[in-house]
Design a protein around this motif. Structure first.
Motif, PDB file in Angstrom:
ATOM      1  N   ASN A  46      13.520  76.296 -56.125  1.00  0.00           N
ATOM      2  CA  ASN A  46      12.898  75.146 -55.481  1.00  0.00           C
ATOM      3  C   ASN A  46      13.776  74.734 -54.306  1.00  0.00           C
ATOM      4  O   ASN A  46      14.911  75.169 -54.185  1.00  0.00           O
ATOM      5  N   GLY A  47      13.214  73.903 -53.436  1.00  0.00           N
ATOM      6  CA  GLY A  47      13.969  73.479 -52.268  1.00  0.00           C
ATOM      7  C   GLY A  47      13.071  72.837 -51.239  1.00  0.00           C
ATOM      8  O   GLY A  47      12.044  72.243 -51.580  1.00  0.00           O
ATOM      9  N   THR A  48      13.453  72.977 -49.971  1.00  0.00           N
ATOM     10  CA  THR A  48      12.719  72.370 -48.861  1.00  0.00           C
ATOM     11  C   THR A  48      12.182  73.459 -47.946  1.00  0.00           C
ATOM     12  O   THR A  48      12.907  74.383 -47.590  1.00  0.00           O
ATOM     13  N   ILE A  55       7.185  69.631 -42.992  1.00  0.00           N
ATOM     14  CA  ILE A  55       8.339  69.678 -43.888  1.00  0.00           C
ATOM     15  C   ILE A  55       7.879  69.229 -45.271  1.00  0.00           C
ATOM     16  O   ILE A  55       7.203  68.210 -45.402  1.00  0.00           O
ATOM     17  N   GLY A  56       8.236  69.988 -46.298  1.00  0.00           N
ATOM     18  CA  GLY A  56       7.855  69.618 -47.651  1.00  0.00           C
ATOM     19  C   GLY A  56       8.677  70.367 -48.671  1.00  0.00           C
ATOM     20  O   GLY A  56       9.433  71.282 -48.345  1.00  0.00           O
ATOM     21  N   SER A  57       8.536  69.960 -49.918  1.00  0.00           N
ATOM     22  CA  SER A  57       9.255  70.620 -51.001  1.00  0.00           C
ATOM     23  C   SER A  57       8.485  71.844 -51.467  1.00  0.00           C
ATOM     24  O   SER A  57       7.267  71.898 -51.377  1.00  0.00           O
ATOM     25  N   PHE A  58       9.231  72.831 -51.962  1.00  0.00           N
ATOM     26  CA  PHE A  58       8.578  73.970 -52.609  1.00  0.00           C
ATOM     27  C   PHE A  58       9.133  74.118 -54.008  1.00  0.00           C
ATOM     28  O   PHE A  58      10.243  73.692 -54.306  1.00  0.00           O
ATOM     29  N   VAL A  59       8.333  74.694 -54.896  1.00  0.00           N
ATOM     30  CA  VAL A  59       8.710  74.869 -56.298  1.00  0.00           C
ATOM     31  C   VAL A  59       8.263  76.249 -56.774  1.00  0.00           C
ATOM     32  O   VAL A  59       7.536  76.961 -56.075  1.00  0.00           O
ATOM     33  N   LYS A  60       8.721  76.585 -57.956  1.00  0.00           N
ATOM     34  CA  LYS A  60       8.311  77.841 -58.596  1.00  0.00           C
ATOM     35  C   LYS A  60       6.786  77.926 -58.613  1.00  0.00           C
ATOM     36  O   LYS A  60       6.098  76.968 -58.970  1.00  0.00           O
ATOM     37  N   GLY A  61       6.265  79.075 -58.214  1.00  0.00           N
ATOM     38  CA  GLY A  61       4.829  79.295 -58.232  1.00  0.00           C
ATOM     39  C   GLY A  61       4.134  79.067 -56.906  1.00  0.00           C
ATOM     40  O   GLY A  61       2.970  79.409 -56.757  1.00  0.00           O
ATOM     41  N   ASP A  62       4.842  78.508 -55.922  1.00  0.00           N
ATOM     42  CA  ASP A  62       4.213  78.275 -54.614  1.00  0.00           C
ATOM     43  C   ASP A  62       3.862  79.594 -53.938  1.00  0.00           C
ATOM     44  O   ASP A  62       4.632  80.564 -53.994  1.00  0.00           O
ATOM     45  N   ILE A  63       2.710  79.601 -53.282  1.00  0.00           N
ATOM     46  CA  ILE A  63       2.236  80.761 -52.535  1.00  0.00           C
ATOM     47  C   ILE A  63       1.924  80.290 -51.118  1.00  0.00           C
ATOM     48  O   ILE A  63       1.117  79.368 -50.938  1.00  0.00           O
ATOM     49  N   TRP A  74      13.221  78.382 -45.178  1.00  0.00           N
ATOM     50  CA  TRP A  74      13.226  77.942 -46.572  1.00  0.00           C
ATOM     51  C   TRP A  74      14.676  77.625 -46.939  1.00  0.00           C
ATOM     52  O   TRP A  74      15.554  78.474 -46.791  1.00  0.00           O
ATOM     53  N   MET A  75      14.932  76.399 -47.403  1.00  0.00           N
ATOM     54  CA  MET A  75      16.289  76.011 -47.806  1.00  0.00           C
ATOM     55  C   MET A  75      16.268  75.775 -49.319  1.00  0.00           C
ATOM     56  O   MET A  75      15.564  74.885 -49.810  1.00  0.00           O
TER      57      MET A  75
END
Length: 198
Positions: A46-48, A55-63, A74-75
């Protein structure tokens, strides 16, 4: 902060590449763009996420599908906390021209997908596990099956109902001089993203 061009050209006898990255350090940690489209599936981490001016957060499962010349970064949160990254992602890079979409009427749905990808697309709520398995299979398949696999993935994405645009077209890289005020905003955000920003 000006975006950097990264060469994602696929060498040899392949029209596209599929990578299984098991360490966040394998993924570019600079604000960059390339002419190839990029499909990213976050297997773990996960991250930014920075895509264009979004700008937004990303998590496991994002496509996410990122269009041609759209700056992105991706940070991973592990890096923010000074830890080794446990990020795991699947990535496909391809130049849309190899499909000659304008010559094949049946590819209209995929052509429309590529048009929307200029903004960056998040496929909200899509089960990522099937895509991950298909992408892993593609890494070892013969060329024709790999191509069919890619077309199947693109058709699946193009047909998915919940697609969220991540940016707007004004941030696509061009040869014109970059807006210096916007550069300063991005540079500040990249430098201070670990902090709470107002």
């Amino acid at each position: 902060m000006k975006s950097q061009h990264i060469d994602r050209h696929v060498l040899g006898d392949q029209s596209f590449s599929v990578q299984h990255l098991k360490d966040g350090k394998e993924y570019p940690t600079v604000w960059h763009y390339h002419k190839e489209l990029e499909l990213v599936v976050v297997v773990e981490s996960n991250g930014t996420r920075f895509v264009g001016n979004g700008i937004g957060s990303f998590v496991k499962g994002d496509i996410v599908l990122i269009g041609q010349n759209l700056p992105h970064l991706w940070m991973f949160d592990d890096f923010k906390e000074g830890k080794d990254s446990k990020a795991e992602i699947m990535v496909v890079h391809f130049d849309p021209q190899f499909l000659k979409l304008n010559l094949v009427p049946e590819f209209r749905i995929i052509r429309d997908l590529f048009s929307r990808a200029q903004y960056g697309i998040l496929f909200e709520g899509m089960d990522h596990s099937g895509l991950v398995n298909e992408m892993k299979l593609m890494m070892d398949q013969p060329p024709f099956k790999r191509m069919l696999g890619l077309l199947g993935l693109l058709n699946l994405l193009a047909s998915f109902d919940s697609q969220k645009l991540l940016s707007n077209p004004t941030t696509t890289h061009s040869s014109k001089e970059t807006n210096s005020k916007l550069d300063k905003v991005y540079e500040y955000i990249f430098t201070h993203f670990r902090e709470k920003l107002s």
